[in-house]
Design a protein around this motif. Structure first.
Motif, PDB file in Angstrom:
ATOM      1  N   VAL A   3      -0.643  52.787 -62.251  1.00  0.00           N
ATOM      2  CA  VAL A   3       0.680  52.942 -61.677  1.00  0.00           C
ATOM      3  C   VAL A   3       1.319  51.563 -61.642  1.00  0.00           C
ATOM      4  CG1 VAL A   3       1.998  53.649 -59.649  1.00  0.00           C
ATOM      5  CG2 VAL A   3      -0.075  54.889 -60.277  1.00  0.00           C
ATOM      6  N   THR A   4       2.498  51.437 -62.254  1.00  0.00           N
ATOM      7  CA  THR A   4       3.207  50.171 -62.285  1.00  0.00           C
ATOM      8  C   THR A   4       4.421  50.250 -61.371  1.00  0.00           C
ATOM      9  OG1 THR A   4       2.516  49.805 -64.558  1.00  0.00           O
ATOM     10  CG2 THR A   4       4.362  48.494 -63.768  1.00  0.00           C
ATOM     11  N   ILE A   5       4.529  49.266 -60.482  1.00  0.00           N
ATOM     12  CA  ILE A   5       5.647  49.194 -59.550  1.00  0.00           C
ATOM     13  C   ILE A   5       6.417  47.918 -59.849  1.00  0.00           C
ATOM     14  CG2 ILE A   5       6.347  49.079 -57.133  1.00  0.00           C
ATOM     15  CD1 ILE A   5       3.689  50.550 -56.492  1.00  0.00           C
ATOM     16  N   LYS A   6       7.704  48.081 -60.111  1.00  0.00           N
ATOM     17  CA  LYS A   6       8.543  46.942 -60.475  1.00  0.00           C
ATOM     18  C   LYS A   6       9.738  46.892 -59.522  1.00  0.00           C
ATOM     19  CE  LYS A   6      11.463  46.528 -64.170  1.00  0.00           C
ATOM     20  NZ  LYS A   6      11.813  46.670 -65.577  1.00  0.00           N
ATOM     21  N   PRO A   7       9.956  45.762 -58.847  1.00  0.00           N
ATOM     22  CA  PRO A   7      11.111  45.668 -57.947  1.00  0.00           C
ATOM     23  C   PRO A   7      12.423  45.572 -58.728  1.00  0.00           C
ATOM     24  CG  PRO A   7       9.947  43.583 -58.009  1.00  0.00           C
ATOM     25  CD  PRO A   7       9.149  44.549 -58.825  1.00  0.00           C
ATOM     26  N   ILE A   8      13.416  46.296 -58.271  1.00  0.00           N
ATOM     27  CA  ILE A   8      14.758  46.197 -58.835  1.00  0.00           C
ATOM     28  C   ILE A   8      15.627  45.406 -57.862  1.00  0.00           C
ATOM     29  CG2 ILE A   8      16.795  47.503 -59.557  1.00  0.00           C
ATOM     30  CD1 ILE A   8      14.833  49.720 -60.411  1.00  0.00           C
ATOM     31  N   THR A   9      15.658  45.847 -56.612  1.00  0.00           N
ATOM     32  CA  THR A   9      16.317  45.137 -55.520  1.00  0.00           C
ATOM     33  C   THR A   9      15.334  45.113 -54.360  1.00  0.00           C
ATOM     34  OG1 THR A   9      18.449  46.044 -56.220  1.00  0.00           O
ATOM     35  CG2 THR A   9      18.351  45.058 -54.038  1.00  0.00           C
ATOM     36  N   ASP A  10      14.902  43.915 -53.942  1.00  0.00           N
ATOM     37  CA  ASP A  10      13.913  43.806 -52.872  1.00  0.00           C
ATOM     38  C   ASP A  10      14.356  44.571 -51.625  1.00  0.00           C
ATOM     39  OD1 ASP A  10      12.473  42.241 -54.559  1.00  0.00           O
ATOM     40  OD2 ASP A  10      12.786  40.368 -53.478  1.00  0.00           O
ATOM     41  N   HIS A  11      13.421  45.303 -51.046  1.00  0.00           N
ATOM     42  CA  HIS A  11      13.598  46.105 -49.830  1.00  0.00           C
ATOM     43  C   HIS A  11      14.540  47.291 -50.006  1.00  0.00           C
ATOM     44  CE1 HIS A  11      11.356  43.262 -47.406  1.00  0.00           C
ATOM     45  NE2 HIS A  11      12.076  42.293 -47.930  1.00  0.00           N
TER      46      HIS A  11
END
Length: 66
Positions: A3-11
């Motif tokens: 599972v890959t998790i990539k931030p787009i906009t923090d929080h």
């Protein structure tokens, strides 16, 4: 399965295996697609370790092997 998790906009917005997970107006995490149980588990771990951790100034991409 990974599972890959990539931030787009923090929080606010994250991409989990290509699915957008974001905070709604009530501050709940939501997604337009149903995430698998492994994706949910990985996101909860990421939330506990990275999102809710004030030591992280910038969130990073993470890959979980579940």
């Amino acid at each position: 399965m990974s599972v890959t998790i990539k931030p787009i906009t923090d929080h606010e917005q994250y991409e989990v295996n290509g699915h957008l997970v974001y905070k709604d107006s009530l501050d709940n995490w939501t997604c337009k697609h149903d995430l698998s149980s492994k994706e949910l588990t990985a996101f909860r771990n990421y939330q506990k370790l990275v999102i809710n951790n004030k030591a992280f100034k910038k969130h990073t991409k993470a890959t979980y092997q579940i």
